[in-house]
Structure formats: structure tokens, C-alpha cells
Design a protein around this motif. Structure first.
Motif, short mmCIF file in Angstrom:
data_model
loop_
_atom_site.label_atom_id
_atom_site.label_comp_id
_atom_site.label_asym_id
_atom_site.label_seq_id
_atom_site.Cartn_x
_atom_site.Cartn_y
_atom_site.Cartn_z
N GLY A 104 -16.13 5.24 1.53
CA GLY A 104 -16.81 3.88 2.59
C GLY A 104 -18.68 3.42 1.75
N PRO A 161 -12.54 3.11 4.78
CA PRO A 161 -12.72 4.52 4.67
C PRO A 161 -12.03 5.01 3.59
N ILE A 162 -11.18 4.36 2.76
CA ILE A 162 -10.72 5.51 2.65
C ILE A 162 -11.07 5.32 0.60
N LEU A 163 -10.75 7.05 0.76
CA LEU A 163 -11.44 7.10 -0.83
C LEU A 163 -12.55 6.55 -1.00
N THR A 187 -24.69 5.46 -2.27
CA THR A 187 -24.89 6.57 -2.15
C THR A 187 -25.64 6.69 -4.27
N VAL A 215 -2.28 11.10 6.39
CA VAL A 215 -0.98 11.19 5.35
C VAL A 215 -0.05 9.55 5.71
N THR A 216 -0.78 8.84 4.42
CA THR A 216 0.26 7.69 4.73
C THR A 216 1.53 7.29 4.36
N LEU A 239 -3.35 -2.04 9.51
CA LEU A 239 -2.01 -1.04 8.28
C LEU A 239 -1.02 -0.36 9.34
N MET A 294 0.47 -1.28 0.44
CA MET A 294 0.15 0.09 -0.11
C MET A 294 0.89 1.68 0.06
N PHE A 298 -4.50 15.70 1.06
CA PHE A 298 -5.62 16.02 0.90
C PHE A 298 -6.93 15.69 1.66
N THR A 299 -7.01 14.16 2.16
CA THR A 299 -8.66 14.57 3.02
C THR A 299 -8.42 15.68 4.27
N ILE A 319 -21.12 3.80 1.55
CA ILE A 319 -21.99 3.66 2.30
C ILE A 319 -22.93 5.10 0.81
N ALA A 320 -21.47 5.60 0.78
CA ALA A 320 -20.60 7.09 0.44
C ALA A 320 -20.75 6.18 -1.26
N TYR A 324 -14.30 17.76 1.30
CA TYR A 324 -13.72 17.69 0.42
C TYR A 324 -13.65 19.26 -0.13
#
Ligand SMILES: Cc1cc2nc3c(=O)[nH]c(=O)nc-3n(C[C@H](O)[C@H](O)[C@H](O)COP(=O)(O)OP(=O)(O)OC[C@H]3O[C@@H](n4cnc5c(N)ncnc54)[C@H](O)[C@@H]3O)c2cc1C
Length: 388
Positions: free
Chosen positions: A363, A359-361, A369, A159-160, A202, A91, A130-131, A365-366, A136
Motif C-alpha cells: 500500500g 493494498p495489492i503488493l 516509507t 487468492v485471485t 473486482l 487482472m 502467498f500473502t 504508506i509501505a 511476509y
């Protein structure tokens, strides 16, 4: 087992031949301990990986990389995840690679020299900041123009690779709040605080939060002066392309581990592995893995064919990748009984790591939808056309 059951691709096998020994001998031995201690994958390991040609594989040749295609990269991540026994490593490879490519896409020789080539050599890395906690489209981080550059203030919660990165692509609103700029902030900039972010899984990622207090960024470190949201979308697109590829590599090894753990077990005088219900659950694991592979292959092949990749295929790819991976890991937990709970057996790491995909980029539900809304809109559009 994987070669015969899953019929691994030529590219997967080639990656194993090139990087397998490195992953088995250098990445795998420290993976469980890094997870237990929450220790980031050391930059030295990345430097070694770069020496083997694993870093910079997707970076264009003119910047010193190998310029490989999406399919090859996906198959490489799948192999690396399996051989290295560490979700964080592939990753992190993929995130850093994408950040380097985004800087490359500025087509500025000074930025390529300063940031992209050192990435390919494994000397220093770029994080993607970013997030935020806010939407956003309502970033609270600001970059205000001052003499000779910008002053950046804000907070980026995740931040990864942040604990090991030397610089960060930071997305910040302009003074009027009407646009988003992207600037490169150096780790040693006065006013920047980088702190570790302890996580459920992770844990080798070196996830960090960034607090920026009036950090000065000179003019020449502005990567994108306007429409930073589109810039971020490119990162999101690239991440969605590869995310499930490394998850598949992890699931291959989980499947093997489950079969190996169940094979010697006897319950009520019967061999567990011979119970039809157990075989069915193992079958559901195989099914989940194959679903992820099919959806991921479609996305990667389409990307290589330069087909317009619709939000639909990305959203489905991301959703299927994350939810199926978690489903497969859940089945594993059910199947192995108490062994799934004892940390020394190493089953828990799969589920905890794979939860990070959720959750990444976007989830579920989003994404659901968004998909539903699109279907409704398309039908309404069709109806309007029919009525004309
Ligand atoms: C392992 C990991 C690594 C990361 N690395 C980075 C990184 O390198 N750089 C970076 O910038 N960020 C990074 N992030 C942050 C990541 O991008 C965000 O977590 C992600 O964008 C989702 O935002 P969120 O966490 O606020 O959750 P959201 O997806 O916003 O979810 C919060 C809640 O809102 C709900 N919700 C969201 N949208 C809708 C909707 N449309 N309708 C109804 N409900 C909705 C969700 O279901 C959930 O209940 C990382 C996160 C993780 C977990």
C-alpha cells in the motif's frame, strides 16, 4: 477519441484488432451483472479467450505460448480492459499468466506438461497463494516433510481466481521455520477448503480464501525447495509491471463516459461542459492517465531491455498506478453528480475496482516509507564514501 488524443500504440491497436470483438461480444455483456451478483468470470470464458490466443501470450513458445514481450502484454491488457468493460478480466489474465510462468521457470518437463500447457489451452489454471495476515517474513503456513512428500497446514486469505483455479502455488515455511518452500496444492486435495471472499470491487476475480488442514502434497509437486521468498518476489515484480496497464484501459472508458454524461447537461442556464472549472477537472483526469502511462511505459520498456529493474522503479510504478487511478476515478465521481451514485449508470464500478489496487503488493504508506528510507540510506552511503 483515445486513438487521437492518447495516440494509442501499434501494439494496442493490434490487440484491439485481434481480441476487440471477443472482448466486446463475450466479456462486456456480462460484466456489470457479474459485479452486481459477485459472480466470478467463468472458466469457459477463459477457455474461449485461450482459443483466440489471449491466454498464454507471455508463456514461452517451448511451452506452447506466444512468448510476447512486456510492452506488448501491457498494451494488450490496456486494450482488453477498455474493450471488455471489466477490470477483473485483464487482472485475472495477468495473475494466471504470471503463475503459469513461475511454474514454467522450474524448467521441469513434468510440471510444464501437467500445469503450464493446460493453462495455455485454457483448460485449467494456477492460483498464487502467498500473502497471509502475518508478515511476509513470518508466514504461518507450514509444509512439514513426511514419507513421500509434505503435509501443509495454514490459511491464505486472498487468492485471485481461487474460485476457478485447479491448483495453487502455496508458500509455506519448513519445519524449523527458517526457509520457505513452494508447493502445488490441487483443488481436490483432502484437507483443502476453498471459500469465496466477497469484495468491495473486482468482483469477477473469484477471490477465494484457502484453508489447508494437513493437506498431503507429494514430493514431485514441490516447485521450489528453498528460498520461496525470492520466488514470490518474482510474482510481485511481474504484477507490478502490468497492474497499471489494465487500469489505464479502464480509465480511458471512464473519461469517455464522463464527457458523454456531462455533454447534455445544463445548470443555471449554462452548459456544464463549457464551464472552465469542469474542463479543468477533465484535464486533471487526462493528466492522471498520462502520468500512469508514462511511468508504466518506462517500467515495461526497461523490463524488455533487460535493464536491472530497481525496487525504486517498481515502488514508484505501483504507487503512481494505484493512487493516480483512484484520483482520476474520484474526479469522475465529483463531476457526474448523482449519476455517479446510481448503480445503473456504472460509474461506481470504476472506483470500487480501482480501490483494489491500493493494498495489492504494497500500500502507499509501505511504499512511501520504503522510498524515504532508501533515499536516506543512499545519502548516508554517499557521505561515507566522501569521507574516505
Ligand atoms: C484484489 C486483491 C487481490 C489479491 N490477490 C492475491 C493473490 O492472488 N494471492 C495472494 O497471495 N494475495 C493476494 N492479495 C493479498 C495482497 O497481496 C495483500 O492485500 C497485500 O500484500 C497487502 O497486504 P495487507 O492486505 O495485509 O495490507 P498491508 O499492506 O500490510 O497493510 C495493512 C496496514 O499496514 C500498514 N503498513 C504496511 N506496511 C507498512 C509500513 N512499512 N509502515 C507503516 N505502515 C505499514 C498499511 O498502511 C495498512 O494500514 C490480494 C489482495 C487484493 C486486494
Amino acid at each position: 477519441m483515445m486513438d487521437t488524443l492518447f495516440r494509442l500504440s501499434h501494439e494496442h491497436k493490434e490487440a484491439r484488432a485481434r481480441f476487440g470483438a471477443f472482448c466486446r461480444e463475450r466479456v462486456r455483456p456480462g460484466a456489470a451483472q457479474r459485479d452486481r451478483d459477485g459472480v466470478p468470470i467463468p472458466n469457459d470464458l477463459f477457455r474461449e479467450a485461450a482459443g483466440h490466443g489471449l491466454v498464454g501470450m507471455t508463456v514461452p513458445r517451448e511451452a506452447g505460448g506466444s512468448g510476447c514481450d512486456w510492452w506488448t502484454w501491457g498494451q494488450t491488457l490496456e486494450s482488453v480492459a477498455y474493450e471488455g468493460d471489466d477490470s477483473s478480466f485483464p487482472m485475472l489474465l495477468a495473475y494466471r499468466e504470471t503463475a503459469a510462468n513461475l511454474v514454467f521457470s522450474s524448467r521441469r518437463a513434468d510440471l510444464v506438461e501437467r500445469y503450464v500447457r493446460p493453462h495455455v489451452r485454457g483448460e485449467s489454471f494456477i492460483g498464487w497463494a502467498f500473502t497471509e495476515i502475518d508478515d511476509y517474513f513470518n508466514l504461518q503456513t507450514t509444509a512439514k516433510q513426511v514419507q513421500g512428500g509434505y503435509r501443509v497446514t495454514g490459511f491464505k486469505p486472498a487468492v485471485t481466481g481461487g474460485m476457478g483455479d485447479e491448483s495453487f502455488l502455496v508458500y509455506a515455511r519448513n519445519e524449523a521455520g527458517t526457509d520457505v518452500r513452494v508447493v502445488l496444492v490441487h483443488r481436490d486435495s483432502p484437507g483443502l477448503t476453498v471459500e469465496p471472499r466477497p469484495t468491495l470491487g473486482l468482483r469477477g476475480l473469484g477471490l477465494a480464501s484457502l484453508r489447508l488442514s494437513d493437506v498431503f502434497v507429494p514430493e514431485d509437486r514441490v516447485v521450489v525447495a528453498s528460498d520461496g521468498i525470492s520466488h514470490a518476489q518474482r510474482f510481485i515484480r511481474d504484477r507490478r509491471l502490468t497492474l497499471a496497464a489494465w487500469a489505464t484501459g479502464r480509465l480511458f472508458s471512464l473519461l469517455e463516459k464522463v464527457i458523454d454524461a456531462l455533454t447534455p447537461l445544463t445548470r443555471f442556464g449554462e452548459r456544464v461542459i463549457q464551464a472552465k472549472s469542469v474542463q479543468m477537472e477533465i484535464g486533471r483526469m487526462v493528466l492522471g492517465i498520462e502520468i500512469i502511462r508514462a511511468v508504466t511505459e518506462r517500467m515495461l520498456r526497461d523490463a524488455d531491455a533487460q535493464m536491472p529493474l530497481t525496487t525504486l522503479s517498481f515502488s514508484v510504478g505501483k504507487h503512481v498506478g494505484a493512487t493516480q487511478a483512484i484520483e482520476v476515478a474520484h474526479i469522475a465521481q465529483k463531476l457526474v453528480g448523482g449519476a455517479g451514485f446510481w448503480q445503473d449508470q456504472g460509474f461506481d464500478r470504476y472506483l470500487r475496482d480501482l480501490y483494489g489496487l491500493l493494498p495489492i503488493l504494497g500500500g502507499p504508506i509501505a511504499l512511501e516509507t520504503e522510498l524515504g528510507l532508501r533515499a536516506i540510506e543512499h545519502r548516508a552511503m554517499e557521505r561515507r564514501l566522501d569521507e574516505r
